[in-house]
Scaffold this motif. Structure first.
Motif, PDB file in Angstrom:
ATOM      1  N   ALA A 131       0.849  -1.191   0.000  1.00 15.71           N
ATOM      2  CA  ALA A 131       0.000   0.000   0.000  1.00 15.71           C
ATOM      3  C   ALA A 131       0.882   1.238   0.000  1.00 15.71           C
ATOM      4  CB  ALA A 131      -0.920   0.012   1.216  1.00 15.71           C
ATOM      5  N   ILE A 132       0.306   2.315  -0.480  1.00 16.84           N
ATOM      6  CA  ILE A 132       0.982   3.605  -0.532  1.00 16.84           C
ATOM      7  C   ILE A 132       0.261   4.549   0.429  1.00 16.84           C
ATOM      8  CG2 ILE A 132       1.595   5.564  -2.012  1.00 16.84           C
ATOM      9  CD1 ILE A 132       3.015   2.984  -2.830  1.00 16.84           C
ATOM     10  N   CYS A 133       1.019   5.250   1.280  1.00 19.32           N
ATOM     11  CA  CYS A 133       0.418   6.246   2.174  1.00 19.32           C
ATOM     12  C   CYS A 133      -0.211   7.337   1.303  1.00 19.32           C
ATOM     13  CB  CYS A 133       1.474   6.850   3.097  1.00 19.32           C
ATOM     14  SG  CYS A 133       0.849   8.220   4.114  1.00 19.32           S
ATOM     15  N   PRO A 134      -1.496   7.618   1.495  1.00 23.62           N
ATOM     16  CA  PRO A 134      -2.160   8.616   0.656  1.00 23.62           C
ATOM     17  C   PRO A 134      -1.629  10.042   0.856  1.00 23.62           C
ATOM     18  CG  PRO A 134      -3.644   7.834   2.365  1.00 23.62           C
ATOM     19  CD  PRO A 134      -2.407   6.998   2.443  1.00 23.62           C
ATOM     20  N   HIS A 135      -0.937  10.260   1.951  1.00 23.80           N
ATOM     21  CA  HIS A 135      -0.423  11.619   2.215  1.00 23.80           C
ATOM     22  C   HIS A 135       1.017  11.810   1.738  1.00 23.80           C
ATOM     23  CE1 HIS A 135      -0.491  15.534   4.175  1.00 23.80           C
ATOM     24  NE2 HIS A 135       0.755  15.282   4.513  1.00 23.80           N
ATOM     25  N   THR A 136       1.863  10.807   1.983  1.00 19.98           N
ATOM     26  CA  THR A 136       3.292  10.983   1.702  1.00 19.98           C
ATOM     27  C   THR A 136       3.769  10.244   0.453  1.00 19.98           C
ATOM     28  OG1 THR A 136       3.972   9.061   3.022  1.00 19.98           O
ATOM     29  CG2 THR A 136       3.784  11.195   4.170  1.00 19.98           C
ATOM     30  N   GLY A 137       3.007   9.255  -0.003  1.00 16.99           N
ATOM     31  CA  GLY A 137       3.436   8.458  -1.145  1.00 16.99           C
ATOM     32  C   GLY A 137       4.415   7.351  -0.791  1.00 16.99           C
ATOM     33  N   LYS A 138       4.714   7.183   0.493  1.00 13.97           N
ATOM     34  CA  LYS A 138       5.645   6.141   0.935  1.00 13.97           C
ATOM     35  C   LYS A 138       4.983   4.762   0.809  1.00 13.97           C
ATOM     36  CE  LYS A 138       8.821   5.188   4.745  1.00 13.97           C
ATOM     37  NZ  LYS A 138       9.359   5.714   6.010  1.00 13.97           N
ATOM     38  N   ALA A 139       5.766   3.769   0.362  1.00 13.95           N
ATOM     39  CA  ALA A 139       5.257   2.409   0.180  1.00 13.95           C
ATOM     40  C   ALA A 139       5.420   1.581   1.451  1.00 13.95           C
ATOM     41  CB  ALA A 139       5.992   1.736  -0.976  1.00 13.95           C
ATOM     42  N   TYR A 140       4.420   0.724   1.710  1.00  9.41           N
ATOM     43  CA  TYR A 140       4.411  -0.184   2.861  1.00  9.41           C
ATOM     44  C   TYR A 140       4.114  -1.588   2.358  1.00  9.41           C
ATOM     45  CZ  TYR A 140       4.299   3.983   5.729  1.00  9.41           C
ATOM     46  OH  TYR A 140       4.614   5.184   6.319  1.00  9.41           O
ATOM     47  N   MET A 141       4.887  -2.559   2.862  1.00  8.09           N
ATOM     48  CA  MET A 141       4.737  -3.951   2.456  1.00  8.09           C
ATOM     49  C   MET A 141       4.266  -4.794   3.641  1.00  8.09           C
ATOM     50  SD  MET A 141       5.712  -3.851  -0.718  1.00  8.09           S
ATOM     51  CE  MET A 141       5.760  -5.591  -1.050  1.00  8.09           C
ATOM     52  N   LEU A 142       3.248  -5.628   3.409  1.00  6.94           N
ATOM     53  CA  LEU A 142       2.785  -6.594   4.404  1.00  6.94           C
ATOM     54  C   LEU A 142       3.231  -7.970   3.954  1.00  6.94           C
ATOM     55  CD1 LEU A 142       1.080  -7.530   6.848  1.00  6.94           C
ATOM     56  CD2 LEU A 142      -0.889  -7.574   5.298  1.00  6.94           C
ATOM     57  N   LYS A 143       3.970  -8.645   4.824  1.00  5.33           N
ATOM     58  CA  LYS A 143       4.428 -10.000   4.528  1.00  5.33           C
ATOM     59  C   LYS A 143       4.523 -10.758   5.839  1.00  5.33           C
ATOM     60  CE  LYS A 143       7.751 -12.696   2.027  1.00  5.33           C
ATOM     61  NZ  LYS A 143       8.324 -12.781   0.722  1.00  5.33           N
ATOM     62  N   ALA A 144       3.917 -11.926   5.888  1.00  8.64           N
ATOM     63  CA  ALA A 144       3.958 -12.787   7.082  1.00  8.64           C
ATOM     64  C   ALA A 144       3.512 -12.048   8.343  1.00  8.64           C
ATOM     65  CB  ALA A 144       5.335 -13.390   7.267  1.00  8.64           C
ATOM     66  N   GLY A 145       2.468 -11.218   8.214  1.00 11.56           N
ATOM     67  CA  GLY A 145       1.899 -10.532   9.369  1.00 11.56           C
ATOM     68  C   GLY A 145       2.679  -9.343   9.872  1.00 11.56           C
TER      69      GLY A 145
END
Length: 188
Positions: free
Chosen positions: A170-184
């Motif tokens: 997912a991408i933070c809607p405010h900053t554009g920074k990417a976040y990855m979810l893997k194995a909880g």
């Protein structure tokens, strides 16, 4: 550093530059408080407490012994820490204090309760009125009594469009920074 005339700061307390201690606060002598910290009206800080840089502790919060707040933690108005798991007025349990660690950037909402002995992960977001009695993963959004995870939050405090389990990005809607979810676990 600013200390309001009604505040009590016991001898030995360490308070960093740019910090502010407001009306009727009490900081015990063993406390270690970083730079740029704000302690609101009627805040109590115990002897065995460490508060990192740039934390905000809002009005009517007691930070009891054995609580550590890393840098950038927000403690909302009237939220509660504990340090004894099973208190009784007639039973002395000061040797049974449990450590509580709140990691960098976490938000603890107004009137939430953090039961001692837990770790709140980096940038976790605890909703107002929530009762936390178990460890909280980094970036988790927690609400309810007892706390239940309902999502993930960005470092900016925006809800991320990620599933609770599995994998995702997912991408933070405010900053554009990417976040990855893997194995909880969420990482940036």
């Amino acid at each position: 550093m600013f200390i309001h005339p009604t505040a009590i700061v016991d001898e030995g307390a360490q308070i960093g530059s740019g910090s502010r201690v407001w009306h009727w606060a009490h900081v015990c002598g063993g406390a270690r408080i970083g730079n740029g910290v704000s302690l609101g009206q009627n805040v109590f800080v115990g002897n065995k407490v460490v508060i990192g840089n740039q934390c905000k502790v809002q009005n009517n919060v007691s930070v009891y012994d054995n609580v550590i707040l890393e840098d950038g933690v927000f403690c909302g108005p009237s939220m509660v820490f504990t340090n004894v798991y099973n208190p009784r007025a007639l039973v002395e349990r000061k040797d049974e204090y449990r450590n509580t660690l709140v990691k960098r950037g976490a938000t603890l909402g107004a009137n939430c309760t953090i039961v001692c002995g837990v770790t709140i992960g980096e940038f976790a977001f605890i909703g107002a009125g929530t009762v936390v009695n178990k460890d909280v993963p980094a970036y988790a959004l927690m609400v309810g009594v007892p706390a239940k995870q309902i999502g993930w939050m960005s470092e900016h405090g925006e809800k991320l469009d990620l599933p609770l389990t599995g994998d995702g990005m997912a991408i933070c809607p405010h900053t554009g920074k990417a976040y990855m979810l893997k194995a909880g676990q969420v990482t940036t």
